[in-house]
Every structure is written in structure tokens, then in C-alpha cells.
Write a protein that holds these residues in place. Sequence first.
Motif, short mmCIF file in Angstrom:
data_model
loop_
_atom_site.label_atom_id
_atom_site.label_comp_id
_atom_site.label_asym_id
_atom_site.label_seq_id
_atom_site.Cartn_x
_atom_site.Cartn_y
_atom_site.Cartn_z
N PRO A 1 8.30 51.46 1.42
CA PRO A 1 8.36 51.29 -0.04
C PRO A 1 8.03 49.87 -0.49
O PRO A 1 7.37 49.69 -1.51
CB PRO A 1 9.82 51.66 -0.36
N VAL A 2 8.47 48.87 0.28
CA VAL A 2 8.19 47.49 -0.12
C VAL A 2 6.69 47.21 -0.10
O VAL A 2 6.17 46.42 -0.89
CB VAL A 2 8.95 46.49 0.79
N LEU A 3 5.96 47.89 0.79
CA LEU A 3 4.50 47.73 0.85
C LEU A 3 3.86 48.32 -0.39
O LEU A 3 2.93 47.73 -0.97
CB LEU A 3 3.95 48.38 2.12
N ALA A 4 4.33 49.49 -0.79
CA ALA A 4 3.75 50.14 -1.97
C ALA A 4 4.10 49.40 -3.25
O ALA A 4 3.28 49.30 -4.16
CB ALA A 4 4.24 51.59 -2.05
N GLU A 5 5.32 48.84 -3.30
CA GLU A 5 5.78 48.23 -4.55
C GLU A 5 5.40 46.76 -4.66
O GLU A 5 5.06 46.28 -5.74
CB GLU A 5 7.31 48.37 -4.65
N ARG A 6 5.47 46.01 -3.55
CA ARG A 6 5.32 44.56 -3.62
C ARG A 6 4.04 44.04 -2.96
O ARG A 6 3.70 42.88 -3.14
CB ARG A 6 6.53 43.89 -2.96
N GLY A 7 3.38 44.85 -2.16
CA GLY A 7 2.16 44.40 -1.53
C GLY A 7 2.36 43.92 -0.10
O GLY A 7 3.49 43.82 0.41
N LEU A 8 1.24 43.58 0.54
CA LEU A 8 1.27 43.24 1.96
C LEU A 8 2.05 41.96 2.23
O LEU A 8 2.79 41.88 3.22
CB LEU A 8 -0.18 43.09 2.46
N GLY A 9 1.90 40.95 1.39
CA GLY A 9 2.58 39.68 1.64
C GLY A 9 4.09 39.84 1.72
O GLY A 9 4.73 39.40 2.69
N ASP A 10 4.68 40.49 0.72
CA ASP A 10 6.13 40.68 0.72
C ASP A 10 6.57 41.64 1.82
O ASP A 10 7.67 41.50 2.38
CB ASP A 10 6.59 41.20 -0.64
N ALA A 11 5.73 42.64 2.14
CA ALA A 11 6.09 43.57 3.21
C ALA A 11 6.16 42.84 4.55
O ALA A 11 7.07 43.09 5.37
CB ALA A 11 5.08 44.71 3.27
N VAL A 12 5.21 41.92 4.79
CA VAL A 12 5.24 41.15 6.04
C VAL A 12 6.43 40.19 6.04
O VAL A 12 7.07 39.97 7.08
CB VAL A 12 3.92 40.40 6.23
N ARG A 13 6.74 39.62 4.90
CA ARG A 13 7.93 38.77 4.82
C ARG A 13 9.19 39.56 5.17
O ARG A 13 10.09 39.06 5.86
CB ARG A 13 8.06 38.17 3.42
#
Length: 424
Positions: free
Chosen positions: A298-310
Motif C-alpha cells: 500500500p505504501v508503494l501505491a500511495e506514496r511512491g517508490l522513494g517512501d516505499a524503499v524508506r
Amino acid sequence: MTYDTKSGTGGDQRTRARGMGLAAVRGLALALVSLPGAVLCFVLPLVSIALIPIGVGIVTTPWVLTGVRAFADWRRVLAAEWGGVRIPPAYRPLPKDANPWARTFGMLGDPATWRDLRWLPVDMTAGFVTALLPAVLLFYPLEGFAIAAGLWRVLPDGYWYGFVPVTGQASALGAAALGLGLLFIAHFYTPRLLQVHFQLTRAVLGAGQGELAERVRVLTETRQDAVDTSAAELRRIERDLHDGAQARLVAMGMDLGTIEMLVDKDPEKAKQLVAQARRSSVDALDELRDLVRGIHPPVLAERGLGDAVRALALRLPVASEVNVELSGRAEAPVESAAYFAVSEVLTNAVKHADADRIWIDLHHTYGRLRVTVTDNGKGGAVIGTGSGLAGIERRLGTFDGVLAVSSPAGGPTMVTMEIPCALS
């Protein structure tokens, strides 16, 4: 990220001046480093190939040609990073267990090898000149200004600055005027001249029709790998649903049916079953969340790759540092492929590398998403040894991406992934 709030001609001129100086320095570095490298890479293969009839070349040629390929790949990287010119390699794969004889003639039978060898003489002549020109246009005018400032007094008789014979102060001023004209030309054309160098490199070093056909074959294989992987993933999801959440939901339904019968006869037992059903519902919900996170976080869909990797880095049991420079978002399939590739690399670093610190860098440049994961572990990672890197390479290959691994014994390990894409 920082943004330049200044606008107008002054900012444009400063930007152009910085670009002119950077192009000149890069061109000078290319000329000074690549000329001896090209000469060495051209002479050594000729000598090694000439020694094949007496047997010595059978052993030395694969090593020499590997060095030539490394030199050519280095220039491909510079062309992409400094000029935005993509020159994809198209070398035929060799069996890992091939003997020296098979490796020698396998590499000599590869058209890409002869393309590299044809490129080397061009690089040490026309390539050297086109790389050096930006530096000459920027630095040569300085001599003209120095001559006008008094250097002409110590110059020998018959000295020429360009096409201006320096004989006195008047001709020295003419040298300064010529230098000013050259500097004016450099102001507008220095970055373009460096671009000419990279375009020349691509014209000679780029793949021909045969190599492009080989590339199509590789892409076809990676597409088939993607289809197989998708089918396996669907079977895994079906199995996880059947054995996990579905089984718990079935058990909850049975418990609720029993509660209906006991609610009047045995309220205490009914309360116990209600509590059990509640726990089962929580467990089923957790399993469904884990399953969804494994499909598309969900974090990838909502926040994008940068935040998902963080978020991935925050869950690591070792210290990590994440640097993200993305001006937008890539398409969802590209983000998903990059996310799971990074996740796999991080898992390998924690499980196999014995690392205690990891650095992750994401940025987008020249139409490519580049992700670099570096750890200070023991090293020794190799694609195709069961470490999961081969799977990552196939995953990236679906999007025409590439994977590069630098992992000497003792570390550190650097895994670089590139996927061509545009950001929204």
C-alpha cells in the motif's frame, strides 16, 4: 531537493558557464585517460591473437578481450552519464564452465568483439580530437590574453598564436582578440562538441542489425520469464489464500454456527467461542494484509517508490541510509519491479553479506531509473549462484533493465539496477 529561485539572463549565463567548464574538464579527462587506454586495449588483443597459433594466445586472449569489454563498458557508462547517449552492449553470453579454447573462439566469434576492436582506432584518433576540443576552446584563449598582458615579450621570434604572428604589442592584442573570439565560440558550442564525441562513440560502438536481433531474442526470453513468474505468483497467492485466510474464515463460520446453538444453552461457552472467532478474524485480517503487501505494498501505491524503499529500510535490522532524488513517479509496473528488486537485494545483504550498514540511492537521469544498494559486508556476491540475483536480473530484463554487481572478496558489495522509464 533544492531549486534555483533566480531567473533571467544572469542565471542562464551562469548555468551556461558552468556547463561550458564542466564539458571542458570532462573532455580533457576523457582525452588524457582514454588515449593511452585505447592504445593499450588495441595493441594487447592484436599481440594476444597473434600468439594463438603457438598456444599462448588461447590462455591470454579471453583475459585481454575481457579487459577490452570492461574499457568499452566504462565508456558506455560515461556516454550515458555525461552525454545522455545510451549505447547498450550486445555481447553473446558464454558458458560459465567453458574451457579456455571455447572462451577464446566464443569471444572471437562474437561480432561485438570486433566492433569494440574497430572502435578503438577511431577513439584514439577522431575520438581523442573531439574530446579534447572543448578543453582547447576554453583554455587556449587564456594564452591569447596572457600574450596581450605581456607574455609576448618573452616569446621567441616567429611565434604564432593560431593564425596571428606575435611580433609586438599590436599583434599581441590581435592574439587577445582571437582568444576572445574562441572564448565566444566556446561559450555556445563547448557542451555540443562533447556531445559530438559521444555521438561518434555510439555510431561506431553501437550494435548493428545482428546484435539487435540478439537483443530481441534476449527480450523474448525475459518476457517468457515474466509470464512464467506471473503464473507462479498467481499459484502462490491462491495457495496462501487457501491455506491461510480462507481456512481461518471457514473456521470462523463454523464457530459462529456453534455459537448460535450455544447462545441460549451455554452462554459461557458461547462467549469463549466469540472471543476465539474474534482472534481468528484478526489473524485472517493480518494474513490478508501480508498477502496484499506481497502483491503490491500500500505504501508503494500511495506514496511512491522513494517512501516505499524508506519503509523497507526502516524494517532492516542494520543501520541504513536512503537517498532519493526523484522528480516524479514511474509507471506502477516499473515501481513494483524496482521495489521488489530492492527488497530482494536488501534481504540478501542482511542474510548473506553479514553487513552492519547499508546505503540505498535512488535517482532518475537520462530517462533511466537507477537504484544502487551498497553494503559493507563480506562481498563475494555473483549473479547466478543461487543468491537471488539471477531472479532480479530476469525481473529487470522484463522492462529492458540491467543489473550490475561489484562484490570483491572482503567487500564492499554494490548492486546497481537500471530501468528505462519516464517519470510523471
